[in-house]
Enzyme design. Sequence first.
Site, PDB file in Angstrom:
ATOM      1  N   TYR A   1       0.843  -1.198   0.000  1.00 46.67           N
ATOM      2  CA  TYR A   1       0.000   0.000   0.000  1.00 46.67           C
ATOM      3  C   TYR A   1       0.875   1.243   0.000  1.00 46.67           C
ATOM      4  O   TYR A   1       1.793   1.382   0.810  1.00 46.67           O
ATOM      5  CB  TYR A   1      -0.904   0.010   1.256  1.00 46.67           C
TER       6      TYR A   1
ATOM      7  N   GLU B   1      -3.715   7.255  -3.826  1.00 47.44           N
ATOM      8  CA  GLU B   1      -3.484   5.910  -3.291  1.00 47.44           C
ATOM      9  C   GLU B   1      -3.098   4.950  -4.403  1.00 47.44           C
ATOM     10  O   GLU B   1      -3.716   4.969  -5.473  1.00 47.44           O
ATOM     11  CB  GLU B   1      -4.795   5.376  -2.702  1.00 47.44           C
TER      12      GLU B   1
END
Length: 385
Positions: A108, A196
Amino acid sequence: MKIHEYQAKEVLAKYGVAVPKNAGVASTPQEVRAAVEALGGRGVIKAQVHSGGRGKAGGIKVANSPEEAEEIAEKMLGMLLKTHQVPEGLTVLKVMIEEPIQIVKEYYLGIVPDRDTQRDVLIVSAKGGMDIEAVAEEDPDAIARLPVDPLEGLSDYKLRQVCYDAKLDPAVISKAMVFLRQLYSCYVASDGSLAEINPLAVTADGRVLAADAKFQIDDSALFRHPEFAAYADVSEEDPLETEASKDEIAYVRLGGDVGIMCNGAGLTMATMDEVKRAGGEPADFLDVGGGAQADRVRKCLGIILSDPNVKGVLINIFGGITRCDEVAKGVIAATEVMDIKVPIVVRLAGTRAEEGAAILAKSHLIPAGTMQDAAAKIVALVNAA
Ligand code: GDP
Ligand code: MN
Protein backbone atom coordinates in the site's frame (compact mmCIF):
# COMPACT_ATOMS: atom_id res chain seq x y z
CA MET A 1 -13.42 15.79 -6.70
CA LYS A 2 -13.19 12.04 -7.02
CA ILE A 3 -12.05 10.53 -10.30
CA HIS A 4 -12.22 6.98 -11.63
CA GLU A 5 -9.40 4.43 -11.52
CA TYR A 6 -8.78 4.64 -15.28
CA GLN A 7 -8.51 8.44 -15.03
CA ALA A 8 -6.23 8.23 -11.97
CA LYS A 9 -3.96 5.82 -13.85
CA GLU A 10 -3.93 8.19 -16.83
CA VAL A 11 -2.83 11.08 -14.57
CA LEU A 12 -0.28 9.00 -12.64
CA ALA A 13 1.21 7.56 -15.83
CA LYS A 14 2.09 11.12 -16.90
CA TYR A 15 4.37 11.21 -13.85
CA GLY A 16 6.01 7.94 -14.77
CA VAL A 17 3.97 5.57 -12.57
CA ALA A 18 4.08 2.07 -14.09
CA VAL A 19 0.58 0.68 -14.64
CA PRO A 20 -0.65 -2.54 -16.26
CA LYS A 21 -1.26 -2.36 -20.01
CA ASN A 22 -4.88 -1.42 -20.64
CA ALA A 23 -7.36 -1.40 -23.49
CA GLY A 24 -9.32 1.59 -22.30
CA VAL A 25 -12.84 1.85 -20.93
CA ALA A 26 -16.05 0.45 -22.37
CA SER A 27 -19.75 0.78 -21.76
CA THR A 28 -21.12 -2.14 -23.82
CA PRO A 29 -20.37 -5.90 -23.71
CA GLN A 30 -19.34 -5.79 -27.39
CA GLU A 31 -16.75 -3.11 -26.67
CA VAL A 32 -15.46 -5.15 -23.73
CA ARG A 33 -15.12 -8.22 -25.95
CA ALA A 34 -13.18 -6.23 -28.55
CA ALA A 35 -10.93 -4.75 -25.86
CA VAL A 36 -10.05 -8.21 -24.51
CA GLU A 37 -9.35 -9.39 -28.07
CA ALA A 38 -7.00 -6.41 -28.46
CA LEU A 39 -5.20 -7.49 -25.27
CA GLY A 40 -4.58 -10.94 -26.75
CA GLY A 41 -7.60 -12.88 -25.50
CA ARG A 42 -7.45 -12.45 -21.71
CA GLY A 43 -8.25 -9.44 -19.55
CA VAL A 44 -9.30 -8.08 -16.17
CA ILE A 45 -12.64 -6.27 -16.22
CA LYS A 46 -12.91 -3.58 -13.57
CA ALA A 47 -16.06 -1.64 -12.63
CA GLN A 48 -15.45 2.13 -12.74
CA VAL A 49 -17.35 3.60 -9.80
CA HIS A 50 -16.26 6.11 -7.18
CA SER A 51 -15.65 3.57 -4.44
CA GLY A 52 -13.01 1.21 -3.12
CA GLY A 53 -13.74 -2.38 -2.19
CA ARG A 54 -14.95 -3.22 -5.69
CA GLY A 55 -13.12 -6.55 -5.71
CA LYS A 56 -15.05 -7.94 -2.74
CA ALA A 57 -18.33 -6.59 -4.14
CA GLY A 58 -17.93 -8.43 -7.46
CA GLY A 59 -16.73 -5.48 -9.52
CA ILE A 60 -13.42 -7.03 -10.63
CA LYS A 61 -13.36 -10.20 -12.76
CA VAL A 62 -10.79 -11.98 -14.88
CA ALA A 63 -11.91 -13.12 -18.35
CA ASN A 64 -9.99 -15.96 -20.00
CA SER A 65 -11.49 -15.40 -23.44
CA PRO A 66 -13.25 -12.62 -25.37
CA GLU A 67 -16.53 -14.61 -25.10
CA GLU A 68 -16.20 -14.83 -21.32
CA ALA A 69 -15.38 -11.11 -21.24
CA GLU A 70 -18.63 -10.36 -23.04
CA GLU A 71 -20.59 -12.53 -20.56
CA ILE A 72 -18.94 -10.87 -17.55
CA ALA A 73 -19.61 -7.43 -19.01
CA GLU A 74 -23.26 -8.26 -19.61
CA LYS A 75 -23.66 -8.90 -15.89
CA MET A 76 -21.41 -6.13 -14.64
CA LEU A 77 -22.62 -3.24 -16.80
CA GLY A 78 -25.77 -1.81 -15.28
CA MET A 79 -25.37 -3.65 -11.99
CA LEU A 80 -25.74 -1.88 -8.67
CA LEU A 81 -22.37 -2.43 -7.03
CA LYS A 82 -22.76 -2.40 -3.24
CA THR A 83 -19.42 -1.85 -1.55
CA HIS A 84 -18.67 -1.42 2.15
CA GLN A 85 -17.88 2.24 1.39
CA VAL A 86 -21.12 2.85 -0.54
CA PRO A 87 -23.62 0.31 0.86
CA GLU A 88 -26.57 1.78 -1.07
CA GLY A 89 -24.65 0.94 -4.23
CA LEU A 90 -23.42 2.67 -7.38
CA THR A 91 -24.57 1.74 -10.88
CA VAL A 92 -21.75 0.48 -13.08
CA LEU A 93 -21.88 2.43 -16.36
CA LYS A 94 -18.28 1.88 -17.46
CA VAL A 95 -15.64 -0.79 -17.02
CA MET A 96 -11.91 -0.64 -17.66
CA ILE A 97 -10.13 -3.51 -19.36
CA GLU A 98 -6.57 -4.37 -18.38
CA GLU A 99 -3.96 -7.04 -18.99
CA PRO A 100 -4.30 -9.69 -16.28
CA ILE A 101 -1.31 -9.74 -13.99
CA GLN A 102 -0.16 -12.52 -11.70
CA ILE A 103 0.27 -10.83 -8.33
CA VAL A 104 2.70 -12.38 -5.84
CA LYS A 105 2.86 -9.53 -3.31
CA GLU A 106 0.67 -6.48 -2.60
CA TYR A 107 1.75 -3.24 -0.90
CA TYR A 108 0.00 0.00 0.00
CA LEU A 109 1.21 3.52 -0.89
CA GLY A 110 -0.79 6.65 -0.18
CA ILE A 111 -0.73 10.39 0.49
CA VAL A 112 -3.27 12.46 2.43
CA PRO A 113 -3.17 15.87 4.11
CA ASP A 114 -2.76 15.40 7.86
CA ARG A 115 -4.23 18.02 10.19
CA ASP A 116 -2.10 17.07 13.22
CA THR A 117 1.26 17.59 11.52
CA GLN A 118 -0.11 20.16 9.04
CA ARG A 119 1.75 18.27 6.34
CA ASP A 120 0.95 15.96 3.51
CA VAL A 121 1.82 12.56 4.87
CA LEU A 122 3.05 9.53 2.93
CA ILE A 123 1.56 6.26 4.14
CA VAL A 124 3.26 2.95 3.40
CA SER A 125 2.32 -0.58 4.38
CA ALA A 126 3.32 -4.12 3.51
CA LYS A 127 -0.32 -5.07 4.03
CA GLY A 128 -1.61 -3.98 0.65
CA GLY A 129 -4.66 -5.04 -1.30
CA MET A 130 -7.07 -4.50 1.56
CA ASP A 131 -8.71 -1.47 3.07
CA ILE A 132 -6.09 0.68 4.83
CA GLU A 133 -8.71 1.61 7.49
CA ALA A 134 -9.05 -2.09 8.36
CA VAL A 135 -5.26 -2.46 8.60
CA ALA A 136 -5.10 0.64 10.84
CA GLU A 137 -7.60 -0.98 13.17
CA GLU A 138 -6.30 -4.56 13.23
CA ASP A 139 -2.56 -4.00 12.95
CA PRO A 140 -1.59 -0.33 13.38
CA ASP A 141 2.13 -1.19 13.50
CA ALA A 142 1.93 -2.42 9.91
CA ILE A 143 1.52 1.19 8.75
CA ALA A 144 4.43 3.65 8.49
CA ARG A 145 4.00 7.38 7.96
CA LEU A 146 6.22 10.17 6.68
CA PRO A 147 5.01 13.77 7.02
CA VAL A 148 6.62 15.75 4.19
CA ASP A 149 8.12 19.18 4.81
CA PRO A 150 6.98 21.11 1.71
CA LEU A 151 10.19 23.19 1.58
CA GLU A 152 12.53 20.26 2.07
CA GLY A 153 10.59 17.91 -0.23
CA LEU A 154 11.41 14.22 -0.24
CA SER A 155 14.84 12.99 0.74
CA ASP A 156 16.07 9.51 -0.16
CA TYR A 157 17.05 8.52 3.36
CA LYS A 158 13.59 9.35 4.76
CA LEU A 159 11.86 7.52 1.91
CA ARG A 160 14.05 4.50 2.51
CA GLN A 161 13.30 4.67 6.24
CA VAL A 162 9.52 4.78 5.79
CA CYS A 163 9.64 1.79 3.41
CA TYR A 164 11.85 -0.06 5.90
CA ASP A 165 9.53 0.82 8.82
CA ALA A 166 6.60 -0.46 6.77
CA LYS A 167 8.47 -3.79 6.47
CA LEU A 168 8.55 -3.79 2.70
CA ASP A 169 10.61 -6.58 1.16
CA PRO A 170 14.17 -5.10 0.94
CA ALA A 171 14.34 -6.17 -2.70
CA VAL A 172 11.50 -3.80 -3.69
CA ILE A 173 12.37 -0.81 -1.48
CA SER A 174 14.30 1.03 -4.22
CA LYS A 175 11.40 0.56 -6.63
CA ALA A 176 8.81 1.59 -4.03
CA MET A 177 10.81 4.78 -3.44
CA VAL A 178 10.50 5.63 -7.13
CA PHE A 179 6.72 5.12 -6.97
CA LEU A 180 6.49 7.31 -3.86
CA ARG A 181 8.40 10.11 -5.59
CA GLN A 182 6.19 9.89 -8.68
CA LEU A 183 3.01 9.73 -6.58
CA TYR A 184 4.10 12.75 -4.55
CA SER A 185 5.04 14.84 -7.62
CA CYS A 186 1.69 14.06 -9.19
CA TYR A 187 -0.19 14.84 -5.97
CA VAL A 188 1.52 18.21 -5.49
CA ALA A 189 1.34 19.33 -9.13
CA SER A 190 -2.31 18.26 -9.44
CA ASP A 191 -3.46 19.74 -6.10
CA GLY A 192 -4.43 16.29 -4.90
CA SER A 193 -6.34 15.78 -1.68
CA LEU A 194 -5.85 12.00 -1.66
CA ALA A 195 -3.70 9.65 -3.70
CA GLU A 196 -3.48 5.91 -3.29
CA ILE A 197 -1.83 2.98 -5.02
CA ASN A 198 -3.44 -0.09 -3.46
CA PRO A 199 -2.17 -2.53 -4.32
CA LEU A 200 1.29 -1.75 -5.54
CA ALA A 201 1.70 -5.20 -7.06
CA VAL A 202 4.82 -7.31 -7.46
CA THR A 203 4.12 -9.73 -10.30
CA ALA A 204 5.30 -13.28 -10.93
CA ASP A 205 7.41 -12.02 -13.83
CA GLY A 206 9.19 -9.58 -11.51
CA ARG A 207 7.46 -6.33 -12.44
CA VAL A 208 6.23 -3.73 -9.94
CA LEU A 209 2.98 -2.03 -11.04
CA ALA A 210 0.19 0.17 -9.71
CA ALA A 211 -2.61 -2.42 -9.99
CA ASP A 212 -5.16 0.02 -8.56
CA ALA A 213 -5.12 3.80 -8.26
CA LYS A 214 -7.27 6.29 -6.46
CA PHE A 215 -6.96 10.05 -6.81
CA GLN A 216 -8.95 12.97 -5.48
CA ILE A 217 -8.46 16.59 -6.43
CA ASP A 218 -8.97 19.52 -4.06
CA ASP A 219 -12.22 21.16 -5.26
CA SER A 220 -10.93 24.61 -4.36
CA ALA A 221 -8.01 24.16 -6.78
CA LEU A 222 -10.03 22.88 -9.74
CA PHE A 223 -10.09 26.34 -11.32
CA ARG A 224 -6.38 26.04 -12.10
CA HIS A 225 -6.71 22.56 -13.59
CA PRO A 226 -8.77 22.80 -16.77
CA GLU A 227 -7.24 19.41 -17.69
CA PHE A 228 -9.45 17.75 -15.05
CA ALA A 229 -12.77 19.30 -16.15
CA ALA A 230 -13.54 16.32 -18.40
CA TYR A 231 -13.05 13.95 -15.45
CA ALA A 232 -16.11 15.19 -13.54
CA ASP A 233 -18.77 12.48 -13.45
CA VAL A 234 -22.20 13.80 -12.41
CA SER A 235 -23.70 10.31 -12.65
CA GLU A 236 -21.70 9.48 -9.51
CA GLU A 237 -22.70 12.57 -7.56
CA ASP A 238 -25.72 13.13 -5.36
CA PRO A 239 -28.33 14.63 -7.74
CA LEU A 240 -29.53 17.08 -5.06
CA GLU A 241 -25.99 18.28 -4.37
CA THR A 242 -25.47 18.78 -8.12
CA GLU A 243 -28.76 20.71 -8.30
CA ALA A 244 -27.78 22.91 -5.34
CA SER A 245 -24.33 23.65 -6.75
CA LYS A 246 -25.93 25.04 -9.93
CA ASP A 247 -27.47 27.80 -7.79
CA GLU A 248 -24.31 28.12 -5.71
CA ILE A 249 -26.11 26.83 -2.62
CA ALA A 250 -23.79 25.12 -0.12
CA TYR A 251 -25.69 21.88 0.46
CA VAL A 252 -24.41 18.55 1.73
CA ARG A 253 -26.76 15.60 2.14
CA LEU A 254 -26.16 13.71 5.37
CA GLY A 255 -28.73 10.95 5.54
CA GLY A 256 -30.78 11.96 8.62
CA ASP A 257 -34.41 13.14 8.71
CA VAL A 258 -34.25 16.70 10.11
CA GLY A 259 -33.85 19.19 7.26
CA ILE A 260 -31.71 22.17 8.23
CA MET A 261 -31.55 25.63 6.67
CA CYS A 262 -29.50 28.43 8.19
CA ASN A 263 -27.48 31.43 7.09
CA GLY A 264 -23.72 31.18 7.54
CA ALA A 265 -21.67 28.00 7.78
CA GLY A 266 -20.93 28.51 11.49
CA LEU A 267 -24.59 28.90 12.45
CA THR A 268 -25.47 25.89 10.28
CA MET A 269 -22.91 23.70 12.03
CA ALA A 270 -23.98 24.94 15.49
CA THR A 271 -27.60 24.17 14.56
CA MET A 272 -26.63 20.66 13.45
CA ASP A 273 -24.95 20.17 16.83
CA GLU A 274 -28.12 21.27 18.65
CA VAL A 275 -30.26 18.89 16.58
CA LYS A 276 -27.88 16.06 17.46
CA ARG A 277 -27.93 17.04 21.14
CA ALA A 278 -31.73 16.98 21.08
CA GLY A 279 -31.56 13.39 19.80
CA GLY A 280 -32.16 14.08 16.09
CA GLU A 281 -30.22 13.33 12.92
CA PRO A 282 -29.54 16.20 10.49
CA ALA A 283 -30.64 15.39 6.93
CA ASP A 284 -28.36 18.03 5.45
CA PHE A 285 -26.10 21.00 5.83
CA LEU A 286 -27.56 23.97 3.96
CA ASP A 287 -26.33 27.54 4.09
CA VAL A 288 -28.77 29.92 2.32
CA GLY A 289 -26.21 32.68 2.42
CA GLY A 290 -27.06 36.29 3.22
CA GLY A 291 -30.36 37.90 2.45
CA ALA A 292 -32.73 34.93 2.71
CA GLN A 293 -35.07 36.43 0.08
CA ALA A 294 -38.25 34.53 -0.73
CA ASP A 295 -37.08 33.04 -4.06
CA ARG A 296 -33.82 31.83 -2.58
CA VAL A 297 -35.58 30.39 0.49
CA ARG A 298 -38.00 28.62 -1.87
CA LYS A 299 -35.14 27.11 -3.88
CA CYS A 300 -33.38 25.95 -0.72
CA LEU A 301 -36.55 24.50 0.80
CA GLY A 302 -37.24 22.75 -2.49
CA ILE A 303 -33.86 21.04 -2.34
CA ILE A 304 -34.28 20.04 1.31
CA LEU A 305 -37.79 18.66 0.70
CA SER A 306 -36.70 16.70 -2.38
CA ASP A 307 -34.86 14.39 0.01
CA PRO A 308 -37.46 11.71 0.79
CA ASN A 309 -35.93 11.10 4.24
CA VAL A 310 -36.85 14.58 5.50
CA LYS A 311 -39.65 14.50 8.08
CA GLY A 312 -39.34 18.08 9.34
CA VAL A 313 -37.36 21.28 8.70
CA LEU A 314 -35.59 23.61 11.07
CA ILE A 315 -34.97 27.12 9.76
CA ASN A 316 -32.53 29.10 11.89
CA ILE A 317 -31.69 32.58 10.58
CA PHE A 318 -29.67 35.37 12.12
CA GLY A 319 -30.80 38.75 10.84
CA GLY A 320 -27.93 41.18 10.57
CA ILE A 321 -28.26 43.61 7.69
CA THR A 322 -31.25 41.57 6.60
CA ARG A 323 -34.08 42.26 9.06
CA CYS A 324 -35.92 39.34 10.69
CA ASP A 325 -39.34 40.69 9.65
CA GLU A 326 -38.19 40.56 6.01
CA VAL A 327 -36.89 37.02 6.52
CA ALA A 328 -40.19 35.97 8.15
CA LYS A 329 -42.12 37.36 5.17
CA GLY A 330 -39.74 35.61 2.77
CA VAL A 331 -40.11 32.25 4.50
CA ILE A 332 -43.92 32.57 4.60
CA ALA A 333 -44.07 33.65 0.94
CA ALA A 334 -41.91 30.67 -0.03
CA THR A 335 -43.94 28.12 1.93
CA GLU A 336 -47.27 29.47 0.67
CA VAL A 337 -46.53 28.53 -2.94
CA MET A 338 -45.19 25.10 -2.03
CA ASP A 339 -47.04 21.93 -1.12
CA ILE A 340 -45.37 21.15 2.20
CA LYS A 341 -46.41 18.12 4.23
CA VAL A 342 -43.85 18.25 7.04
CA PRO A 343 -43.62 20.57 10.06
CA ILE A 344 -41.35 23.60 9.85
CA VAL A 345 -39.87 25.22 12.97
CA VAL A 346 -38.45 28.72 12.52
CA ARG A 347 -36.13 30.56 14.83
CA LEU A 348 -35.15 34.12 14.03
CA ALA A 349 -32.62 36.19 15.97
CA GLY A 350 -31.03 39.58 15.43
CA THR A 351 -32.34 42.78 13.89
CA ARG A 352 -36.11 43.19 14.39
CA ALA A 353 -36.48 39.66 15.78
CA GLU A 354 -39.65 40.60 17.69
CA GLU A 355 -41.36 41.94 14.59
CA GLY A 356 -40.34 38.77 12.79
CA ALA A 357 -41.79 36.61 15.58
CA ALA A 358 -45.08 38.53 15.41
CA ILE A 359 -45.37 37.81 11.68
CA LEU A 360 -44.51 34.13 12.21
CA ALA A 361 -47.13 33.83 14.97
CA LYS A 362 -49.84 34.49 12.39
CA SER A 363 -48.55 31.75 10.04
CA HIS A 364 -48.68 27.96 10.00
CA LEU A 365 -44.97 27.84 10.81
CA ILE A 366 -43.87 26.87 14.31
CA PRO A 367 -41.88 29.65 16.01
CA ALA A 368 -39.06 29.00 18.46
CA GLY A 369 -37.18 31.36 20.78
CA THR A 370 -33.73 29.84 21.14
CA MET A 371 -31.69 27.37 19.12
CA GLN A 372 -32.15 24.75 21.85
CA ASP A 373 -35.90 25.34 21.87
CA ALA A 374 -36.02 25.11 18.08
CA ALA A 375 -34.00 21.88 18.01
CA ALA A 376 -36.12 20.28 20.76
CA LYS A 377 -39.34 21.21 18.95
CA ILE A 378 -38.37 19.88 15.52
CA VAL A 379 -36.82 16.69 16.91
CA ALA A 380 -39.97 15.96 18.96
CA LEU A 381 -42.17 16.49 15.89
CA VAL A 382 -39.95 14.38 13.62
CA ASN A 383 -39.62 11.55 16.11
CA ALA A 384 -43.38 11.50 16.64
CA ALA A 385 -44.03 11.42 12.87
P1 GDP B 1 -10.70 -2.33 -5.11
O1 GDP B 1 -11.27 -3.63 -4.57
O2 GDP B 1 -11.80 -1.37 -5.48
O3 GDP B 1 -9.68 -1.74 -4.23
O4 GDP B 1 -10.01 -2.71 -6.51
P2 GDP B 1 -8.53 -3.25 -6.85
O5 GDP B 1 -8.21 -2.79 -8.21
O6 GDP B 1 -7.55 -2.93 -5.79
O7 GDP B 1 -8.74 -4.81 -6.92
C1 GDP B 1 -8.94 -5.60 -5.76
C2 GDP B 1 -8.02 -6.81 -5.79
O8 GDP B 1 -8.22 -7.52 -6.99
C3 GDP B 1 -6.56 -6.45 -5.76
O9 GDP B 1 -6.05 -6.26 -4.47
C4 GDP B 1 -5.93 -7.64 -6.42
O10 GDP B 1 -5.66 -8.63 -5.46
C5 GDP B 1 -6.99 -8.08 -7.39
N1 GDP B 1 -6.67 -7.61 -8.74
C6 GDP B 1 -6.84 -6.41 -9.29
N2 GDP B 1 -6.35 -6.37 -10.54
C7 GDP B 1 -5.87 -7.59 -10.78
C8 GDP B 1 -5.23 -8.21 -11.87
O11 GDP B 1 -4.99 -7.62 -12.93
N3 GDP B 1 -4.89 -9.49 -11.73
C9 GDP B 1 -5.12 -10.16 -10.61
N4 GDP B 1 -4.76 -11.44 -10.53
N5 GDP B 1 -5.71 -9.64 -9.56
C10 GDP B 1 -6.08 -8.36 -9.64
MN1 MN C 1 -7.68 -1.31 -4.36
